[in-house]
Write a protein that holds these residues in place. Structure first.
Motif, PDB file in Angstrom:
ATOM      1  N   VAL A   1      -2.409   5.545   7.981  1.00  0.00           N
ATOM      2  CA  VAL A   1      -3.282   5.233   6.788  1.00  0.00           C
ATOM      3  C   VAL A   1      -3.682   6.469   5.926  1.00  0.00           C
ATOM      4  O   VAL A   1      -3.643   6.352   4.673  1.00  0.00           O
ATOM      5  CB  VAL A   1      -4.687   4.228   7.265  1.00  0.00           C
ATOM      6  CG1 VAL A   1      -5.536   4.241   6.154  1.00  0.00           C
ATOM      7  CG2 VAL A   1      -4.129   2.971   7.521  1.00  0.00           C
ATOM      8  N   ALA A   2      -4.104   7.316   6.417  1.00  0.00           N
ATOM      9  CA  ALA A   2      -4.413   8.569   5.781  1.00  0.00           C
ATOM     10  C   ALA A   2      -3.215   9.190   5.011  1.00  0.00           C
ATOM     11  O   ALA A   2      -3.507   9.934   3.982  1.00  0.00           O
ATOM     12  CB  ALA A   2      -5.176   9.593   6.572  1.00  0.00           C
ATOM     13  N   SER A   3      -2.018   9.147   5.574  1.00  0.00           N
ATOM     14  CA  SER A   3      -0.876   9.799   4.990  1.00  0.00           C
ATOM     15  C   SER A   3      -0.289   8.853   3.986  1.00  0.00           C
ATOM     16  O   SER A   3       0.401   9.600   3.039  1.00  0.00           O
ATOM     17  CB  SER A   3      -0.017  10.170   6.118  1.00  0.00           C
ATOM     18  OG  SER A   3       0.629   9.166   6.600  1.00  0.00           O
ATOM     19  N   SER A   4      -0.255   7.655   3.935  1.00  0.00           N
ATOM     20  CA  SER A   4       0.397   6.849   3.170  1.00  0.00           C
ATOM     21  C   SER A   4      -0.303   5.958   2.153  1.00  0.00           C
ATOM     22  O   SER A   4       0.081   5.414   1.058  1.00  0.00           O
ATOM     23  CB  SER A   4       1.357   5.883   3.974  1.00  0.00           C
ATOM     24  OG  SER A   4       0.455   4.838   4.784  1.00  0.00           O
ATOM     25  N   ARG A   5      -1.557   5.880   2.153  1.00  0.00           N
ATOM     26  CA  ARG A   5      -2.448   5.041   1.185  1.00  0.00           C
ATOM     27  C   ARG A   5      -3.340   6.141   0.299  1.00  0.00           C
ATOM     28  O   ARG A   5      -3.452   7.292   0.773  1.00  0.00           O
ATOM     29  CB  ARG A   5      -3.559   4.288   2.148  1.00  0.00           C
ATOM     30  CG  ARG A   5      -2.631   3.489   3.238  1.00  0.00           C
ATOM     31  CD  ARG A   5      -1.791   2.339   2.356  1.00  0.00           C
ATOM     32  NE  ARG A   5      -1.324   1.479   3.115  1.00  0.00           N
ATOM     33  CZ  ARG A   5      -0.063   1.387   3.222  1.00  0.00           C
ATOM     34  NH1 ARG A   5       1.074   1.932   2.300  1.00  0.00           N
ATOM     35  NH2 ARG A   5       0.675   0.257   3.917  1.00  0.00           N
ATOM     36  N   PRO A   6      -3.977   5.602  -0.508  1.00  0.00           N
ATOM     37  CA  PRO A   6      -4.709   6.282  -1.362  1.00  0.00           C
ATOM     38  C   PRO A   6      -6.053   6.703  -0.641  1.00  0.00           C
ATOM     39  O   PRO A   6      -6.474   6.382   0.171  1.00  0.00           O
ATOM     40  CB  PRO A   6      -5.123   5.484  -2.559  1.00  0.00           C
ATOM     41  CG  PRO A   6      -4.232   4.328  -2.376  1.00  0.00           C
ATOM     42  CD  PRO A   6      -3.541   4.131  -1.367  1.00  0.00           C
ATOM     43  N   ARG A   7      -6.445   8.198  -1.105  1.00  0.00           N
ATOM     44  CA  ARG A   7      -7.484   8.574  -0.728  1.00  0.00           C
ATOM     45  C   ARG A   7      -8.657   7.633  -0.153  1.00  0.00           C
ATOM     46  O   ARG A   7      -9.372   7.544   0.907  1.00  0.00           O
ATOM     47  CB  ARG A   7      -8.069   9.837  -1.516  1.00  0.00           C
ATOM     48  CG  ARG A   7      -9.296  10.740  -0.734  1.00  0.00           C
ATOM     49  CD  ARG A   7      -9.465  11.875  -1.414  1.00  0.00           C
ATOM     50  NE  ARG A   7     -10.518  12.515  -0.703  1.00  0.00           N
ATOM     51  CZ  ARG A   7     -10.468  13.392   0.351  1.00  0.00           C
ATOM     52  NH1 ARG A   7      -9.527  13.262   0.865  1.00  0.00           N
ATOM     53  NH2 ARG A   7     -11.379  13.828   0.696  1.00  0.00           N
TER      54      ARG A   7
END
Length: 192
Positions: A21-27
């Motif tokens: 989630v942290a690497s592929s989704r918006p902040r």
């Protein structure tokens, strides 16, 4: 055993999910996922303590630290991707900005060359106006040079529009031909 603490490996699936989630989704989404993880990591031991069960402090700290590391690694991965995308966009913008002066020089050279031919032929036509055949030839050269300049400008604009991805541009519509030089004027310079 109901009162036993979680095994250390229990957070690894959650860590992988948190990293993803942290690497592929918006902040914003990544921060929400981190907050939800923190809520679970704080809420679970609090609930165990409220019930009177034992909590494995070292286990809970290890799970919390792996979650933090997973989120930080995922966030760093996303930031690196965004940075590389910005660098590519900047490089593309720089390439376009560097190409504009070259195109401007080519346009200037082409138009200046053709206008020079038109000026020479118009001057020759003016001098031989009393000789209709020679004046007709000189005016024909003026017309030809003007049409070739216009055609060259059209080719250049079509190519520029095609480079911008314009759907109405047809680069093959106008054939590419070399520019004429002073030798192609066909003037008898001694008579002029």
């Amino acid at each position: 055993m109901i009162g036993s603490p979680l095994p250390r490996s229990s957070g690894s699936a959650a860590d992988v999910a948190l990293w993803f989630v942290a690497s592929s989704r918006p902040r914003r989404v990544a921060v929400i996922a981190a907050a939800m993880t923190a809520t679970v990591l704080i809420g679970y031991p609090s609930l165990r303590l409220a019930i009177g069960w034992v909590i494995g402090t070292s286990t809970m700290l290890a799970v919390a630290l792996t979650a933090v590391v997973a989120w930080l690694l995922g966030n760093s991965s996303r930031q690196a991707r965004e940075h590389h995308a910005e660098l590519r966009a900047h490089a593309a913008d720089s390439a376009v900005a560097g190409e504009r002066p070259r195109i401007a020089r080519e346009l200037h050279d082409m138009v200046a060359h053709s206008i020079g031919i038109v000026a020479l032929q118009a001057g020759a036509a003016r001098r031989v106006i009393t000789q209709p055949e020679r004046a007709r030839d000189a005016l024909g050269a003026v017309e030809t040079a003007s049409r070739e300049t216009l055609s060259g400008l059209r080719r250049m604009l079509v190519a520029l529009r095609a480079a911008e991805g314009s759907a109405d541009a047809e680069p093959s519509a106008v054939p590419l031909t070399p520019m004429h030089g002073l030798a192609d004027l066909g003037l008898d310079w001694a008579a002029v």
